[in-house]
Design a protein around this motif. Structure first.
Motif, PDB file in Angstrom:
ATOM      1  N   GLY A 125       0.792  -1.222   0.000  1.00 28.22           N
ATOM      2  CA  GLY A 125       0.000   0.000   0.000  1.00 28.22           C
ATOM      3  C   GLY A 125       0.825   1.273   0.000  1.00 28.22           C
ATOM      4  O   GLY A 125       0.286   2.359  -0.165  1.00 28.22           O
ATOM      5  N   ASP A 126       2.131   1.132   0.212  1.00 26.90           N
ATOM      6  CA  ASP A 126       2.990   2.314   0.162  1.00 26.90           C
ATOM      7  C   ASP A 126       3.087   2.820  -1.272  1.00 26.90           C
ATOM      8  O   ASP A 126       3.138   2.035  -2.218  1.00 26.90           O
ATOM      9  N   SER A 127       3.097   4.118  -1.429  1.00 31.56           N
ATOM     10  CA  SER A 127       3.324   4.717  -2.739  1.00 31.56           C
ATOM     11  C   SER A 127       4.060   6.024  -2.542  1.00 31.56           C
ATOM     12  O   SER A 127       3.937   6.665  -1.500  1.00 31.56           O
ATOM     13  N   HIS A 128       4.838   6.392  -3.552  1.00 35.02           N
ATOM     14  CA  HIS A 128       5.577   7.648  -3.467  1.00 35.02           C
ATOM     15  C   HIS A 128       5.889   8.152  -4.870  1.00 35.02           C
ATOM     16  O   HIS A 128       5.944   7.386  -5.835  1.00 35.02           O
ATOM     17  N   ILE A 129       6.083   9.453  -4.962  1.00 31.00           N
ATOM     18  CA  ILE A 129       6.415  10.079  -6.232  1.00 31.00           C
ATOM     19  C   ILE A 129       7.910   9.912  -6.468  1.00 31.00           C
ATOM     20  O   ILE A 129       8.721  10.109  -5.563  1.00 31.00           O
ATOM     21  N   VAL A 130       8.256   9.523  -7.697  1.00 29.75           N
ATOM     22  CA  VAL A 130       9.656   9.392  -8.098  1.00 29.75           C
ATOM     23  C   VAL A 130       9.876  10.246  -9.347  1.00 29.75           C
ATOM     24  O   VAL A 130       8.937  10.558 -10.068  1.00 29.75           O
ATOM     25  N   THR A 131      11.120  10.617  -9.583  1.00 27.02           N
ATOM     26  CA  THR A 131      11.449  11.436 -10.755  1.00 27.02           C
ATOM     27  C   THR A 131      12.028  10.572 -11.867  1.00 27.02           C
ATOM     28  O   THR A 131      12.489   9.451 -11.625  1.00 27.02           O
ATOM     29  N   ALA A 132      12.017  11.119 -13.064  1.00 24.44           N
ATOM     30  CA  ALA A 132      12.639  10.436 -14.193  1.00 24.44           C
ATOM     31  C   ALA A 132      14.116  10.219 -13.921  1.00 24.44           C
ATOM     32  O   ALA A 132      14.679   9.173 -14.258  1.00 24.44           O
ATOM     33  N   GLU A 133      14.765  11.182 -13.287  1.00 26.33           N
ATOM     34  CA  GLU A 133      16.181  11.065 -12.970  1.00 26.33           C
ATOM     35  C   GLU A 133      16.434   9.920 -11.993  1.00 26.33           C
ATOM     36  O   GLU A 133      17.381   9.159 -12.158  1.00 26.33           O
TER      37      GLU A 133
END
Length: 144
Positions: free
Chosen positions: A46-54
């Motif tokens: 259930g964990d989610s997080h925003i990541v970058t293309a880099e």
């Protein structure tokens, strides 16, 4: 996992730069440049997080070519294979693309993906899933 992340971010980048355009620009008749805006990585707990293309080590832009049925990094990346669009359909004002990618040979990193591109605005959402991970990518396309 890195190949999965590469594909997802790469695909999102190529379809996601939003601009006002003429009718037909997002119906698959013209190649599109896709740019990633936001990537959400989701885990089974259930964990989610925003990541970058880099962070995912993927290009910022992709070329989506529905006539060739391919998605390619832009600019080209030596040694990277194009992703093959296995299915394309226009539904309710959206261009829907689907495919699957094996990733790195002899590594269990294959994914299935679906992209939905608004034929009115070029805004796009891509979903992709593999072993114990899922991604939702928001972005936009412009005609090439």
């Amino acid at each position: 996992m890195k190949t999965l992340k590469f594909f997802i971010v790469t695909f999102v980048c190529a379809c996601l730069v939003s601009t006002v355009s003429y009718a037909g620009d997002y119906d698959g008749s013209k190649p599109l440049i896709f740019s990633v805006k936001t990537i959400l990585e989701c885990e089974p707990n259930g964990d989610s997080h925003i990541v970058t293309a880099e962070e995912m080590k993927v290009p910022n832009f992709l070329i989506v070519d529905c006539k060739k049925m391919t998605i390619s990094p832009f600019p080209p990346v030596p040694g990277r294979r194009d992703s093959v669009i296995k299915r394309m359909e226009r539904i309710d004002g959206k261009l829907i693309l689907q495919g699957a990618d094996d990733g790195i040979e002899n590594v269990r990193d294959g994914i299935g993906w679906t992209a939905s591109i608004s034929e009115d605005t070029g805004k796009a959402v891509v979903t992709a899933s593999g072993d114990d991970v899922g991604f939702v990518i928001f972005g936009a396309c412009i005609p090439r």
